[in-house]
Design a protein around this motif. Sequence first.
Motif, PDB file in Angstrom:
ATOM      1  N   VAL A  50      24.886  62.756   4.580  1.00 58.95           N
ATOM      2  CA  VAL A  50      25.857  63.202   5.581  1.00 58.95           C
ATOM      3  C   VAL A  50      27.223  63.210   4.923  1.00 58.95           C
ATOM      4  N   ASN A  51      28.004  64.253   5.185  1.00 64.37           N
ATOM      5  CA  ASN A  51      29.309  64.433   4.556  1.00 64.37           C
ATOM      6  C   ASN A  51      30.369  64.517   5.649  1.00 64.37           C
ATOM      7  N   MET A  52      31.349  63.637   5.593  1.00 64.97           N
ATOM      8  CA  MET A  52      32.421  63.613   6.579  1.00 64.97           C
ATOM      9  C   MET A  52      33.768  63.492   5.883  1.00 64.97           C
ATOM     10  N   SER A  95      25.413  72.160   5.304  1.00 63.84           N
ATOM     11  CA  SER A  95      25.549  72.944   6.528  1.00 63.84           C
ATOM     12  C   SER A  95      26.024  72.035   7.650  1.00 63.84           C
ATOM     13  N   GLY A  96      26.705  72.634   8.632  1.00 66.97           N
ATOM     14  CA  GLY A  96      27.097  71.881   9.811  1.00 66.97           C
ATOM     15  C   GLY A  96      26.034  71.887  10.892  1.00 66.97           C
ATOM     16  N   SER A  97      24.921  72.538  10.636  1.00 69.02           N
ATOM     17  CA  SER A  97      23.842  72.652  11.615  1.00 69.02           C
ATOM     18  C   SER A  97      22.638  71.819  11.194  1.00 69.02           C
ATOM     19  N   VAL A  98      22.312  70.800  11.997  1.00 72.66           N
ATOM     20  CA  VAL A  98      21.126  69.992  11.697  1.00 72.66           C
ATOM     21  C   VAL A  98      19.871  70.863  11.760  1.00 72.66           C
ATOM     22  N   THR A 157      29.721  67.129   8.816  1.00 76.50           N
ATOM     23  CA  THR A 157      30.060  66.913  10.219  1.00 76.50           C
ATOM     24  C   THR A 157      31.301  66.041  10.332  1.00 76.50           C
ATOM     25  N   ARG A 158      31.619  65.669  11.552  1.00 73.18           N
ATOM     26  CA  ARG A 158      32.716  64.743  11.840  1.00 73.18           C
ATOM     27  C   ARG A 158      32.224  63.720  12.853  1.00 73.18           C
ATOM     28  N   ARG A 159      32.861  62.594  12.862  1.00 71.20           N
ATOM     29  CA  ARG A 159      32.435  61.516  13.759  1.00 71.20           C
ATOM     30  C   ARG A 159      32.446  61.978  15.221  1.00 71.20           C
ATOM     31  N   ARG A 160      33.443  62.752  15.612  1.00 69.16           N
ATOM     32  CA  ARG A 160      33.553  63.163  17.011  1.00 69.16           C
ATOM     33  C   ARG A 160      32.455  64.130  17.440  1.00 69.16           C
ATOM     34  N   ARG A 161      31.767  64.732  16.478  1.00 70.83           N
ATOM     35  CA  ARG A 161      30.689  65.665  16.813  1.00 70.83           C
ATOM     36  C   ARG A 161      29.342  64.978  17.000  1.00 70.83           C
ATOM     37  N   GLU A 195      27.184  63.520  19.068  1.00 71.47           N
ATOM     38  CA  GLU A 195      27.068  63.419  20.517  1.00 71.47           C
ATOM     39  C   GLU A 195      26.430  62.114  20.958  1.00 71.47           C
ATOM     40  N   HIS A 196      25.430  61.662  20.224  1.00 71.69           N
ATOM     41  CA  HIS A 196      24.715  60.444  20.603  1.00 71.69           C
ATOM     42  C   HIS A 196      25.007  59.276  19.659  1.00 71.69           C
ATOM     43  N   GLY A 197      26.049  59.431  18.856  1.00 68.42           N
ATOM     44  CA  GLY A 197      26.456  58.348  17.978  1.00 68.42           C
ATOM     45  C   GLY A 197      25.819  58.416  16.604  1.00 68.42           C
ATOM     46  N   PRO A 198      26.385  57.695  15.635  1.00 68.62           N
ATOM     47  CA  PRO A 198      25.909  57.778  14.247  1.00 68.62           C
ATOM     48  C   PRO A 198      24.506  57.231  14.037  1.00 68.62           C
ATOM     49  N   GLU A 199      24.096  56.217  14.801  1.00 66.38           N
ATOM     50  CA  GLU A 199      22.774  55.640  14.556  1.00 66.38           C
ATOM     51  C   GLU A 199      21.658  56.618  14.904  1.00 66.38           C
ATOM     52  N   ARG A 200      21.772  57.296  16.032  1.00 58.46           N
ATOM     53  CA  ARG A 200      20.751  58.272  16.392  1.00 58.46           C
ATOM     54  C   ARG A 200      20.755  59.459  15.437  1.00 58.46           C
ATOM     55  N   LEU A 201      21.954  59.847  14.982  1.00 58.32           N
ATOM     56  CA  LEU A 201      22.023  60.926  14.000  1.00 58.32           C
ATOM     57  C   LEU A 201      21.361  60.501  12.696  1.00 58.32           C
ATOM     58  N   ALA A 202      21.662  59.304  12.231  1.00 62.14           N
ATOM     59  CA  ALA A 202      21.063  58.807  10.989  1.00 62.14           C
ATOM     60  C   ALA A 202      19.549  58.781  11.091  1.00 62.14           C
ATOM     61  N   ALA A 203      19.022  58.371  12.239  1.00 63.11           N
ATOM     62  CA  ALA A 203      17.570  58.330  12.420  1.00 63.11           C
ATOM     63  C   ALA A 203      16.973  59.731  12.356  1.00 63.11           C
ATOM     64  N   ARG A 204      17.654  60.699  12.976  1.00 64.25           N
ATOM     65  CA  ARG A 204      17.145  62.074  12.942  1.00 64.25           C
ATOM     66  C   ARG A 204      17.169  62.637  11.521  1.00 64.25           C
ATOM     67  N   LEU A 205      18.254  62.394  10.808  1.00 66.14           N
ATOM     68  CA  LEU A 205      18.336  62.884   9.440  1.00 66.14           C
ATOM     69  C   LEU A 205      17.239  62.273   8.576  1.00 66.14           C
ATOM     70  N   ALA A 206      17.022  60.984   8.724  1.00 68.74           N
ATOM     71  CA  ALA A 206      15.986  60.320   7.932  1.00 68.74           C
ATOM     72  C   ALA A 206      14.605  60.865   8.279  1.00 68.74           C
ATOM     73  N   ARG A 207      14.359  61.056   9.560  1.00 68.16           N
ATOM     74  CA  ARG A 207      13.051  61.540  10.020  1.00 68.16           C
ATOM     75  C   ARG A 207      12.742  62.932   9.465  1.00 68.16           C
ATOM     76  N   ASN A 208      13.769  63.748   9.306  1.00 66.23           N
ATOM     77  CA  ASN A 208      13.579  65.117   8.846  1.00 66.23           C
ATOM     78  C   ASN A 208      13.931  65.319   7.373  1.00 66.23           C
ATOM     79  N   ARG A 209      14.083  64.199   6.659  1.00 64.92           N
ATOM     80  CA  ARG A 209      14.293  64.215   5.207  1.00 64.92           C
ATOM     81  C   ARG A 209      15.549  64.980   4.799  1.00 64.92           C
ATOM     82  N   ILE A 210      16.627  64.797   5.591  1.00 62.16           N
ATOM     83  CA  ILE A 210      17.937  65.298   5.208  1.00 62.16           C
ATOM     84  C   ILE A 210      18.594  64.213   4.360  1.00 62.16           C
ATOM     85  N   ASP A 211      19.055  64.563   3.191  1.00 64.42           N
ATOM     86  CA  ASP A 211      19.417  63.557   2.191  1.00 64.42           C
ATOM     87  C   ASP A 211      20.744  62.849   2.426  1.00 64.42           C
TER      88      ASP A 211
END
Length: 222
Positions: free
Chosen positions: A161-163, A115-118, A137-141, A143-159
């Motif tokens: 990212v596909n770009m 899904s494109g929705s976290v 997702t895409r890199r331009r989406r 908003e707060h950069g890949p590191e913060r996104l990676a942390a959120r995905l890890a915290r919520n057990r999202i396995d």
Amino acid sequence: MAHAAANSLAAFETALAMGATGLESDARSTADGLVVLHHDSRFRQPLPRLGTRKVRAARRADIPATVLSPEDLYDSCGTDFEFSVDIKDPDAAPGVVAAARRAGAESARRLWLCSGSVRSLEEWRERWSDVRLVLSTRRRRMEHGPERLAARLARNRIDAVNMPHADWTGGTAALFHRFGVLAFGWDAHHDRTLGELLDAGLDAVYSDHVDRMMSAIAAYYG
């Protein structure tokens, strides 16, 4: 892990026969609440003069049998593959999960809902613990950069990212790996692109050209 994009039973069967370890399709809901696997939002009706019709506006019985359901896929191809499903209609997700579970516990563990929705992914994780979840997702989406996104995905057990392939570098893949998030790349249709994604350390590639994909994997690991 390699994926082959396909949209018909013959294409799925051919991809597996050629060595692909995974299949990919889109899931959509019909007007009567069933799920079909179809990349396009519309399907072509049997008579050419009738043109096309939206999947969501049609009952399953009105959609050609060549448009598969998840159950059709498992019945015909078995369960020995990873199955990546882009959920185009949020209400299609439960039907896809139910079909995988009916096919067996291993099929559920090898199901990757994209899904494109976290937020949707986070809700699905609360609901289902036995399937894999992928943010498309895409890199331009970011908003707060890949590191913060990676942390959120890890915290919520999202396995994962596909770009698209153009958004990946070895450094970006390493960043997501540092948080325990897998890196998937799509639109990998050319030899050079496939090689670059493998060199970058991606965990899965999506390609419409199974022969090129398998040759690239063989060359990389051979």
